[in-house]
Design a protein around this motif. Structure first.
Motif, mmCIF file in Angstrom:
data_model
loop_
_atom_site.group_PDB
_atom_site.id
_atom_site.type_symbol
_atom_site.label_atom_id
_atom_site.label_comp_id
_atom_site.label_asym_id
_atom_site.label_seq_id
_atom_site.Cartn_x
_atom_site.Cartn_y
_atom_site.Cartn_z
ATOM 1 N N MET A 7 0.846 -1.178 0.000
ATOM 2 C CA MET A 7 0.000 0.000 0.000
ATOM 3 C C MET A 7 0.888 1.236 0.000
ATOM 4 S SD MET A 7 -3.022 0.942 2.678
ATOM 5 C CE MET A 7 -3.610 -0.754 2.572
ATOM 6 N N VAL A 8 0.610 2.185 -0.910
ATOM 7 C CA VAL A 8 1.429 3.382 -1.076
ATOM 8 C C VAL A 8 0.551 4.607 -0.921
ATOM 9 C CG1 VAL A 8 2.955 4.667 -2.629
ATOM 10 C CG2 VAL A 8 2.951 2.162 -2.684
ATOM 11 N N GLU A 9 1.021 5.589 -0.172
ATOM 12 C CA GLU A 9 0.272 6.828 -0.001
ATOM 13 C C GLU A 9 0.575 7.787 -1.149
ATOM 14 O OE1 GLU A 9 -0.575 10.353 3.310
ATOM 15 O OE2 GLU A 9 0.872 8.743 3.740
ATOM 16 N N LEU A 10 -0.462 8.391 -1.708
ATOM 17 C CA LEU A 10 -0.303 9.433 -2.722
ATOM 18 C C LEU A 10 -0.359 10.783 -2.019
ATOM 19 C CD1 LEU A 10 -2.696 8.174 -5.574
ATOM 20 C CD2 LEU A 10 -0.201 8.147 -5.596
ATOM 21 N N LYS A 11 0.785 11.384 -1.830
ATOM 22 C CA LYS A 11 0.848 12.657 -1.112
ATOM 23 C C LYS A 11 0.762 13.824 -2.086
ATOM 24 C CE LYS A 11 3.757 10.700 2.548
ATOM 25 N NZ LYS A 11 5.040 10.805 3.280
ATOM 26 N N GLU A 12 0.449 15.002 -1.546
ATOM 27 C CA GLU A 12 0.450 16.211 -2.362
ATOM 28 C C GLU A 12 1.865 16.465 -2.868
ATOM 29 O OE1 GLU A 12 -1.249 19.489 -0.311
ATOM 30 O OE2 GLU A 12 -3.177 18.505 0.027
ATOM 31 N N ARG A 13 1.961 17.047 -4.064
ATOM 32 C CA ARG A 13 3.262 17.256 -4.706
ATOM 33 C C ARG A 13 3.656 18.729 -4.697
ATOM 34 N NH1 ARG A 13 5.207 13.198 -7.972
ATOM 35 N NH2 ARG A 13 3.849 11.415 -8.336
ATOM 36 N N ASN A 14 4.967 18.944 -4.809
ATOM 37 C CA ASN A 14 5.489 20.296 -4.997
ATOM 38 C C ASN A 14 5.709 20.603 -6.472
ATOM 39 O OD1 ASN A 14 5.653 20.890 -2.210
ATOM 40 N ND2 ASN A 14 7.549 19.698 -2.062
ATOM 41 N N SER A 15 5.814 19.547 -7.300
ATOM 42 C CA SER A 15 6.000 19.716 -8.737
ATOM 43 C C SER A 15 5.274 18.592 -9.450
ATOM 44 C CB SER A 15 7.492 19.689 -9.101
ATOM 45 O OG SER A 15 8.075 18.456 -8.721
ATOM 46 N N TYR A 16 5.020 18.784 -10.728
ATOM 47 C CA TYR A 16 4.264 17.792 -11.484
ATOM 48 C C TYR A 16 5.122 16.570 -11.812
ATOM 49 C CZ TYR A 16 0.322 20.917 -11.958
ATOM 50 O OH TYR A 16 -0.763 21.707 -11.683
ATOM 51 N N ASP A 17 4.461 15.423 -11.892
ATOM 52 C CA ASP A 17 5.126 14.156 -12.189
ATOM 53 C C ASP A 17 5.545 14.126 -13.656
ATOM 54 O OD1 ASP A 17 6.004 11.581 -12.275
ATOM 55 O OD2 ASP A 17 4.052 10.643 -11.995
ATOM 56 N N THR A 18 6.803 13.820 -13.901
ATOM 57 C CA THR A 18 7.306 13.768 -15.282
ATOM 58 C C THR A 18 7.553 12.335 -15.759
ATOM 59 O OG1 THR A 18 9.587 14.007 -14.482
ATOM 60 C CG2 THR A 18 8.412 16.027 -15.083
ATOM 61 N N SER A 19 7.064 11.347 -15.013
ATOM 62 C CA SER A 19 7.260 9.952 -15.417
ATOM 63 C C SER A 19 6.461 9.659 -16.688
ATOM 64 C CB SER A 19 6.834 8.998 -14.297
ATOM 65 O OG SER A 19 5.450 9.115 -14.047
ATOM 66 N N GLN A 20 6.846 8.603 -17.377
ATOM 67 C CA GLN A 20 6.233 8.234 -18.647
ATOM 68 C C GLN A 20 5.145 7.178 -18.435
ATOM 69 O OE1 GLN A 20 7.047 9.799 -21.632
ATOM 70 N NE2 GLN A 20 8.125 11.108 -20.151
ATOM 71 N N PRO A 21 4.216 7.051 -19.407
ATOM 72 C CA PRO A 21 3.244 5.953 -19.327
ATOM 73 C C PRO A 21 3.961 4.617 -19.172
ATOM 74 C CG PRO A 21 2.655 7.468 -21.078
ATOM 75 C CD PRO A 21 4.022 7.882 -20.600
ATOM 76 N N HIS A 22 3.407 3.731 -18.370
ATOM 77 C CA HIS A 22 4.081 2.473 -18.061
ATOM 78 C C HIS A 22 3.040 1.414 -17.713
ATOM 79 C CE1 HIS A 22 3.449 4.678 -14.313
ATOM 80 N NE2 HIS A 22 3.357 3.509 -13.725
ATOM 81 N N LYS A 23 3.502 0.177 -17.534
ATOM 82 C CA LYS A 23 2.605 -0.902 -17.148
ATOM 83 C C LYS A 23 3.254 -1.753 -16.076
ATOM 84 C CE LYS A 23 3.983 -4.065 -20.894
ATOM 85 N NZ LYS A 23 3.491 -4.895 -22.022
ATOM 86 N N HIS A 24 2.433 -2.555 -15.400
ATOM 87 C CA HIS A 24 2.899 -3.417 -14.320
ATOM 88 C C HIS A 24 2.367 -4.834 -14.539
ATOM 89 C CE1 HIS A 24 4.008 0.230 -12.146
ATOM 90 N NE2 HIS A 24 2.788 0.690 -12.364
ATOM 91 N N GLU A 25 2.954 -5.759 -13.812
ATOM 92 C CA GLU A 25 2.470 -7.148 -13.836
ATOM 93 C C GLU A 25 1.473 -7.403 -12.705
ATOM 94 O OE1 GLU A 25 3.144 -9.345 -16.220
ATOM 95 O OE2 GLU A 25 4.247 -7.727 -17.195
ATOM 96 N N TYR A 26 1.120 -6.377 -11.956
ATOM 97 C CA TYR A 26 0.206 -6.529 -10.828
ATOM 98 C C TYR A 26 -0.978 -5.570 -10.992
ATOM 99 C CZ TYR A 26 3.377 -2.727 -9.466
ATOM 100 O OH TYR A 26 4.162 -1.597 -9.469
ATOM 101 N N ILE A 27 -1.974 -5.735 -10.129
ATOM 102 C CA ILE A 27 -3.164 -4.886 -10.120
ATOM 103 C C ILE A 27 -2.891 -3.663 -9.257
ATOM 104 C CG2 ILE A 27 -5.595 -4.763 -9.413
ATOM 105 C CD1 ILE A 27 -5.533 -7.915 -9.736
ATOM 106 N N GLU A 28 -3.322 -2.505 -9.729
ATOM 107 C CA GLU A 28 -3.242 -1.284 -8.930
ATOM 108 C C GLU A 28 -4.650 -0.732 -8.713
ATOM 109 O OE1 GLU A 28 0.835 1.084 -9.498
ATOM 110 O OE2 GLU A 28 -0.407 1.100 -11.295
ATOM 111 N N ILE A 29 -4.962 -0.425 -7.467
ATOM 112 C CA ILE A 29 -6.239 0.201 -7.123
ATOM 113 C C ILE A 29 -5.928 1.576 -6.547
ATOM 114 C CG2 ILE A 29 -8.356 0.042 -5.770
ATOM 115 C CD1 ILE A 29 -7.989 -2.975 -5.665
ATOM 116 N N PHE A 30 -6.298 2.617 -7.277
ATOM 117 C CA PHE A 30 -6.062 3.994 -6.846
ATOM 118 C C PHE A 30 -7.306 4.513 -6.122
ATOM 119 C CE2 PHE A 30 -3.056 3.374 -10.213
ATOM 120 C CZ PHE A 30 -1.987 4.223 -9.943
ATOM 121 N N LEU A 31 -7.122 4.988 -4.905
ATOM 122 C CA LEU A 31 -8.215 5.590 -4.147
ATOM 123 C C LEU A 31 -7.887 7.076 -3.969
ATOM 124 C CD1 LEU A 31 -7.504 2.567 -2.594
ATOM 125 C CD2 LEU A 31 -9.834 3.064 -1.863
ATOM 126 N N PHE A 32 -8.624 7.930 -4.666
ATOM 127 C CA PHE A 32 -8.359 9.360 -4.646
ATOM 128 C C PHE A 32 -9.293 10.050 -3.648
ATOM 129 C CE2 PHE A 32 -7.163 8.039 -9.000
ATOM 130 C CZ PHE A 32 -5.835 8.443 -9.001
#
Length: 261
Positions: free
Chosen positions: A1-26
């Motif tokens: 489980m990972v916390e999505l914290k507020e950012r100081n700058s915008y995310d510059t990562s690229q589109p990507h994929k995983h071998e696992y399921i991700e459930i985002f709770l906003f």
């Protein structure tokens, strides 16, 4: 489980994929979540689901926050394969779920209990986490089941279509003939084609071709693979055949599509 914290700058990562399921709770929304070339607005108290091998990119606003739950497909399906099937049916085609405040608060309550068990690691914590996961998924399914935007979700034909989609997702790289899927799902090929036309606007072969093309597009655009490497990754051996197949489906050759994107 990972916390999505507020950012100081915008995310510059690229589109990507995983071998696992991700459930985002906003908890706090803002921004757009791109999943397999489709944009989904990030709303307050919303949940987004990303399945293995789906390309995604979270373009969230600086004050967007929440949590991400990461679950391996093997863990989930071993835990309860029937529940995984229901979960896939519900959210593979409709990955964004907007919840009422009371529903989201209940989900977050279960999430906090899972987090405590994972942190404390007391006796039986693994079994307890599995039980809480069952509850969490069923809360999502219950919330989704009352959605007025998906009236066909309990239709028998739709269930058959999603059973096909799940089987295709697991085996499309094997290039099985359509008869294989008819046998696996224990229905006639005619019935399968009727259902595919109803929900996909194509035959069963068309469903298979669309899934292969989607994977080809992901590899051509979001990896540094050459066209030849993409061909091999998709289990094709004949370059001329692959080029003809891709161009027939998209109107462009693989190399032209790669350059265009």
């Amino acid at each position: 489980m990972v916390e999505l914290k507020e950012r100081n700058s915008y995310d510059t990562s690229q589109p990507h994929k995983h071998e696992y399921i991700e459930i985002f709770l906003f908890s706090k929304g803002g921004g757009v979540h791109a999943i397999d070339f489709k944009d989904h607005p990030i709303s307050n108290q919303s949940v987004h689901f990303v399945f293995p091998n789906q390309i995604h990119k979270v373009k969230r606003e600086l004050d967007t926050n929440g949590h991400v739950v990461l679950i391996s497909k093997e863990y989930f399906s071993d835990l309860d394969y029937e529940l995984y099937g229901q979960f896939f049916h519900a959210f593979y085609l409709h990955p964004a779920l907007n919840m009422a405040s009371s529903e989201f608060a209940q989900v977050y309550g279960v999430l906090e209990l899972i987090k405590q068990e994972l942190q404390n690691k007391s006796n039986y914590h693994q079994a307890i986490v599995k039980d809480y996961l069952h509850v969490l998924i069923r809360l999502f399914l219950r919330s989704q089941s009352v959605s007025i935007t998906q009236p066909h979700i309990h239709d028998k034909d739709f269930k058959l279509y999603m059973d096909l989609m799940l089987e295709v997702e697991n085996t499309f790289l094997d290039h099985h003939p359509v008869a294989y899927y008819s046998e696996q799902l224990q229905v006639s090929l005619r019935k399968l084609n009727v259902v595919c036309h109803k929900y996909h606007g194509a035959t069963c072969s068309g469903v298979l071709h669309d899934r292969i093309i989607l994977e080809a597009k992901k590899l051509l655009v979001h990896t540094d693979k050459s066209v030849k490497e993409v061909m091999f990754a998709l289990n094709y051996k004949d370059a001329a055949y692959f080029n003809r197949f891709f161009k027939k489906q998209t109107g462009l050759s693989p190399s032209a599509y790669q350059e265009k994107e």
